[in-house]
Write an enzyme that holds these catalytic residues in place. Sequence first.
Site, PDB file in Angstrom:
ATOM      1  N   TYR A   1       0.834  -1.210   0.000  1.00  0.00           N
ATOM      2  CA  TYR A   1       0.000   0.000   0.000  1.00  0.00           C
ATOM      3  C   TYR A   1       0.872   1.265   0.000  1.00  0.00           C
ATOM      4  O   TYR A   1       0.553   2.257  -0.645  1.00  0.00           O
ATOM      5  CB  TYR A   1      -0.929  -0.002   1.222  1.00  0.00           C
ATOM      6  CG  TYR A   1      -1.666   1.303   1.410  1.00  0.00           C
ATOM      7  CD1 TYR A   1      -2.568   1.769   0.452  1.00  0.00           C
ATOM      8  CD2 TYR A   1      -1.449   2.092   2.541  1.00  0.00           C
ATOM      9  CE1 TYR A   1      -3.229   2.983   0.618  1.00  0.00           C
ATOM     10  CE2 TYR A   1      -2.114   3.299   2.715  1.00  0.00           C
ATOM     11  CZ  TYR A   1      -2.994   3.744   1.752  1.00  0.00           C
ATOM     12  OH  TYR A   1      -3.650   4.942   1.920  1.00  0.00           O
TER      13      TYR A   1
ATOM     14  N   ARG B   1       1.180   6.723  -6.825  1.00  0.00           N
ATOM     15  CA  ARG B   1       0.043   7.638  -6.993  1.00  0.00           C
ATOM     16  C   ARG B   1       0.486   9.082  -6.806  1.00  0.00           C
ATOM     17  O   ARG B   1       0.179   9.953  -7.628  1.00  0.00           O
ATOM     18  CB  ARG B   1      -1.065   7.280  -5.997  1.00  0.00           C
ATOM     19  CG  ARG B   1      -2.207   8.293  -5.986  1.00  0.00           C
ATOM     20  CD  ARG B   1      -3.399   7.847  -5.143  1.00  0.00           C
ATOM     21  NE  ARG B   1      -3.084   7.542  -3.751  1.00  0.00           N
ATOM     22  CZ  ARG B   1      -3.986   7.202  -2.839  1.00  0.00           C
ATOM     23  NH1 ARG B   1      -5.269   7.095  -3.177  1.00  0.00           N
ATOM     24  NH2 ARG B   1      -3.625   6.928  -1.591  1.00  0.00           N
TER      25      ARG B   1
ATOM     26  N   TYR C   1      -0.332  12.873   6.659  1.00  0.00           N
ATOM     27  CA  TYR C   1       0.152  11.828   7.569  1.00  0.00           C
ATOM     28  C   TYR C   1       1.672  11.906   7.683  1.00  0.00           C
ATOM     29  O   TYR C   1       2.360  12.116   6.683  1.00  0.00           O
ATOM     30  CB  TYR C   1      -0.188  10.433   7.027  1.00  0.00           C
ATOM     31  CG  TYR C   1      -1.609   9.942   7.214  1.00  0.00           C
ATOM     32  CD1 TYR C   1      -2.498  10.542   8.107  1.00  0.00           C
ATOM     33  CD2 TYR C   1      -2.050   8.828   6.504  1.00  0.00           C
ATOM     34  CE1 TYR C   1      -3.789  10.051   8.262  1.00  0.00           C
ATOM     35  CE2 TYR C   1      -3.336   8.329   6.647  1.00  0.00           C
ATOM     36  CZ  TYR C   1      -4.204   8.943   7.530  1.00  0.00           C
ATOM     37  OH  TYR C   1      -5.473   8.440   7.668  1.00  0.00           O
TER      38      TYR C   1
ATOM     39  N   ARG D   1     -11.078  13.480   2.929  1.00  0.00           N
ATOM     40  CA  ARG D   1     -12.005  12.665   3.741  1.00  0.00           C
ATOM     41  C   ARG D   1     -13.372  12.569   3.077  1.00  0.00           C
ATOM     42  O   ARG D   1     -14.070  11.569   3.219  1.00  0.00           O
ATOM     43  CB  ARG D   1     -12.144  13.257   5.136  1.00  0.00           C
ATOM     44  CG  ARG D   1     -10.847  13.243   5.930  1.00  0.00           C
ATOM     45  CD  ARG D   1     -10.294  11.835   6.105  1.00  0.00           C
ATOM     46  NE  ARG D   1      -9.029  11.824   6.844  1.00  0.00           N
ATOM     47  CZ  ARG D   1      -8.296  10.734   7.018  1.00  0.00           C
ATOM     48  NH1 ARG D   1      -8.661   9.569   6.498  1.00  0.00           N
ATOM     49  NH2 ARG D   1      -7.175  10.800   7.698  1.00  0.00           N
TER      50      ARG D   1
ATOM     51  N   GLU E   1     -13.536  -0.810   7.316  1.00  0.00           N
ATOM     52  CA  GLU E   1     -13.518   0.531   6.720  1.00  0.00           C
ATOM     53  C   GLU E   1     -14.877   0.746   6.060  1.00  0.00           C
ATOM     54  O   GLU E   1     -15.416  -0.163   5.438  1.00  0.00           O
ATOM     55  CB  GLU E   1     -12.392   0.629   5.689  1.00  0.00           C
ATOM     56  CG  GLU E   1     -12.289   1.979   5.007  1.00  0.00           C
ATOM     57  CD  GLU E   1     -11.053   2.101   4.102  1.00  0.00           C
ATOM     58  OE1 GLU E   1      -9.933   1.860   4.599  1.00  0.00           O
ATOM     59  OE2 GLU E   1     -11.212   2.403   2.918  1.00  0.00           O
TER      60      GLU E   1
HETATM   61  C1  3EB Z   1      -7.196   6.063   6.289  1.00  0.00           C
HETATM   62  O1  3EB Z   1      -7.995   6.856   6.787  1.00  0.00           O
HETATM   63  C2  3EB Z   1      -7.718   4.722   5.911  1.00  0.00           C
HETATM   64  O2  3EB Z   1      -5.250   5.609   0.113  1.00  0.00           O
HETATM   65  O3  3EB Z   1      -6.915   6.263  -1.125  1.00  0.00           O
HETATM   66  C3  3EB Z   1      -9.067   5.416   3.298  1.00  0.00           C
HETATM   67  C4  3EB Z   1      -9.507   6.029   2.118  1.00  0.00           C
HETATM   68  C5  3EB Z   1      -7.779   4.946   3.372  1.00  0.00           C
HETATM   69  C6  3EB Z   1      -8.653   6.164   1.017  1.00  0.00           C
HETATM   70  C7  3EB Z   1      -6.447   5.864  -0.046  1.00  0.00           C
HETATM   71  C8  3EB Z   1      -6.931   5.083   2.256  1.00  0.00           C
HETATM   72  C9  3EB Z   1      -7.362   5.691   1.104  1.00  0.00           C
HETATM   73  O4  3EB Z   1      -5.997   6.332   6.133  1.00  0.00           O
HETATM   74  C10 3EB Z   1      -7.262   4.255   4.598  1.00  0.00           C
END
Ligand code: 3EB
Length: 329
Positions: free
Chosen positions: A143, A150, A203, A216, A322
Amino acid sequence: MSLSLLTSCSLSSLPAGRVLGGFHVGTGSPPPAAWPLQNLSTPVLHGGEALLECWVVPEGAPMQAGAHEGVAWRRSGDLLFGVVDVAEAGVLPEPGRSPMQQAAFEVYARIFRLLDAEGLPHLWRLWNYMADINGEADGLERYRQFNMGRGDAFEAGARSVVGRVPAACALGVASGPLTVAFLAGPTPIVPVENPRQVSAFLYPDRYGPRSPTFSRAALVHPPGQEILFVSGTASIVGHETVHPGDVRAQTAESLDNIAAVLAQASLKSRSGAFALGDLGYRAYVRHAADLDAVREVVAQRLGDAPVTYVLADVCRSDLLVEIEGQSVR
Ligand code: 3EB
């Protein structure tokens, strides 16, 4: 209403001329479709054996179709849906890139070239699925490799990697190529973040060399409409996973996060406030044995809102569930 999402449709009852594209979920073969179809090769845990979901436009709406560097797409007016699959075995990584990183880069680079050619620069929502998402290769979780490819492609395509970025999900399935579906349109998204969570694009690097590129949630506005896409939402507070090993608490925390996102989206909405019960949802569950526990917590909070349950690996190995959703108005 111009764009609508048909959930649990059957191919025979679908007017092919109205379908922009859609999704097949299940372990059987996908049906033969004349439109871009993303195959999510994983069991549906609740809500039927297999599932077909489609974005459709009204009878008589214009429809164009094409294939561009392996991206299958359909376009109605200024709305475009596409699907692109790239197998890692089929890519030739540039020096220093892993096959997954290269595959992610190529998928996104092709999407951006198509959108540039079509004059529709704005990506609204992305659906990313890959095999063995938590597996490690060359010392880095796959990932995280996906995130590197990406992010590189967003930059190579002169797109921002922070702020106004699309809504998305990224999940693991047992096998198959990297598959990415997308919806694009004529206007920028209105991005929505969650005050309980650090924005994913910020992050810290303990979650990988490149932060994920997604909002989000995204509010988007086809002519005369408002659509809210809530990205895949998990049991993360700040930037950390909370309740490791406790699937009920993770489900409740994910729903608290969605509620917080809806409160923010409501402030920016043109069509009125969003409540938890207003959306349709897809829940990704890592272990089939957790299904009943997840369903119980979801039913307490979401009541009768439609939820499809799908077996999938979440993108951190300590996340068990999720949930994503959308509202089309
Ligand atoms: C998170 O909040 C959970 O990499 O496109 C959620 C939605 C998550 C999209 C992405 C990853 C992605 O980090 C993981």
